[in-house]
Design a protein around this motif. Sequence first.
Motif, short mmCIF file in Angstrom:
data_model
loop_
_atom_site.label_atom_id
_atom_site.label_comp_id
_atom_site.label_asym_id
_atom_site.label_seq_id
_atom_site.Cartn_x
_atom_site.Cartn_y
_atom_site.Cartn_z
N ARG A 94 0.87 -1.18 0.00
CA ARG A 94 0.00 0.00 0.00
C ARG A 94 0.90 1.21 0.00
N MET A 95 0.53 2.22 -0.76
CA MET A 95 1.41 3.36 -0.95
C MET A 95 0.72 4.65 -0.53
N SER A 96 1.50 5.56 0.02
CA SER A 96 1.00 6.92 0.23
C SER A 96 2.12 7.88 -0.16
N LYS A 97 1.72 8.97 -0.75
CA LYS A 97 2.67 9.99 -1.21
C LYS A 97 2.17 11.33 -0.71
N GLU A 98 3.02 12.02 0.04
CA GLU A 98 2.65 13.31 0.61
C GLU A 98 3.51 14.40 -0.04
N VAL A 99 2.86 15.49 -0.40
CA VAL A 99 3.54 16.62 -1.01
C VAL A 99 3.16 17.87 -0.23
N LYS A 100 4.16 18.68 0.12
CA LYS A 100 3.88 19.94 0.81
C LYS A 100 4.80 21.00 0.23
N VAL A 101 4.20 22.08 -0.27
CA VAL A 101 4.95 23.17 -0.88
C VAL A 101 4.47 24.48 -0.28
N LYS A 102 5.41 25.32 0.09
CA LYS A 102 5.07 26.66 0.61
C LYS A 102 5.62 27.69 -0.37
N VAL A 103 4.77 28.64 -0.73
CA VAL A 103 5.13 29.70 -1.66
C VAL A 103 5.00 31.03 -0.94
N LYS A 104 6.03 31.85 -1.05
CA LYS A 104 6.00 33.18 -0.45
C LYS A 104 6.17 34.21 -1.56
N ILE A 105 5.30 35.21 -1.56
CA ILE A 105 5.36 36.25 -2.58
C ILE A 105 5.79 37.57 -1.93
N PRO A 106 6.29 38.52 -2.73
CA PRO A 106 6.71 39.82 -2.17
C PRO A 106 5.54 40.54 -1.47
N SER A 124 -2.05 32.56 4.01
CA SER A 124 -1.88 33.38 5.20
C SER A 124 -0.95 34.54 4.83
N GLY A 125 -1.54 35.73 4.72
CA GLY A 125 -0.73 36.90 4.36
C GLY A 125 -0.10 36.74 2.99
N ASN A 126 1.22 36.82 2.94
CA ASN A 126 1.89 36.74 1.65
C ASN A 126 2.50 35.35 1.40
N SER A 127 1.98 34.33 2.07
CA SER A 127 2.45 32.97 1.81
C SER A 127 1.26 32.03 1.64
N ALA A 128 1.48 31.02 0.84
CA ALA A 128 0.45 29.99 0.61
C ALA A 128 1.12 28.63 0.71
N THR A 129 0.37 27.69 1.26
CA THR A 129 0.86 26.32 1.38
C THR A 129 -0.13 25.39 0.69
N VAL A 130 0.40 24.48 -0.09
CA VAL A 130 -0.43 23.43 -0.70
C VAL A 130 0.06 22.10 -0.14
N GLU A 131 -0.91 21.31 0.32
CA GLU A 131 -0.60 19.99 0.87
C GLU A 131 -1.40 18.95 0.09
N GLY A 132 -0.70 17.97 -0.45
CA GLY A 132 -1.35 16.91 -1.20
C GLY A 132 -1.06 15.57 -0.58
N LEU A 133 -2.04 14.68 -0.62
CA LEU A 133 -1.88 13.33 -0.10
C LEU A 133 -2.53 12.36 -1.07
N LEU A 134 -1.74 11.40 -1.54
CA LEU A 134 -2.21 10.35 -2.43
C LEU A 134 -2.08 9.02 -1.70
N ILE A 135 -3.16 8.25 -1.67
CA ILE A 135 -3.14 6.96 -0.98
C ILE A 135 -3.60 5.87 -1.95
N LEU A 136 -2.79 4.86 -2.09
CA LEU A 136 -3.14 3.68 -2.87
C LEU A 136 -3.52 2.58 -1.89
N LYS A 137 -4.77 2.13 -1.94
CA LYS A 137 -5.29 1.19 -0.95
C LYS A 137 -4.84 -0.24 -1.15
N LYS A 138 -4.47 -0.59 -2.38
CA LYS A 138 -4.20 -1.99 -2.70
C LYS A 138 -2.79 -2.18 -3.24
N PRO A 139 -2.14 -3.27 -2.89
CA PRO A 139 -0.82 -3.55 -3.44
C PRO A 139 -0.87 -4.15 -4.85
N ARG A 140 -2.06 -4.56 -5.28
CA ARG A 140 -2.22 -5.19 -6.60
C ARG A 140 -3.53 -4.67 -7.23
#
Length: 105
Positions: free
Chosen positions: A19-31, A59-75
């Motif tokens: 079973r697989m899970s993939k987590e992505v977290k990116v924070k972007v800050k703008i002027p 939040s203010g001049n920053s943004a965060t994107v959080e992604g989570l992918l879950i694969l329930k089955k090994p086959r």
Amino acid sequence: LSLLVSEPSRHYDYVVGYRMSKEVKVKVKIPENFEFYLVPENIRFESSVGSFSVEWKVSGNSATVEGLLILKKPRISPEEYEDLKNLFEGFVKVLKNQVLVLKKE
């Protein structure tokens, strides 16, 4: 991820082996003299083989994107392969959504 499911169909099981899970977290800050005008909507998707969610937080001049992918089955059976394609391709597509920023006046 899209390359993993690039074939239109399968004759044999797609074997991940676990079973697989993939987590992505990116924070972007703008002027300080810019502001977020438009960010993508939060989304959740679920199918027979897995699920994904993507959430944006500004939040203010920053943004965060959080992604989570879950694969329930090994086959994944050939009959479920289309669900796997939709899951992986959908996750990649949502993560590619764009943010619109404007310069403050």
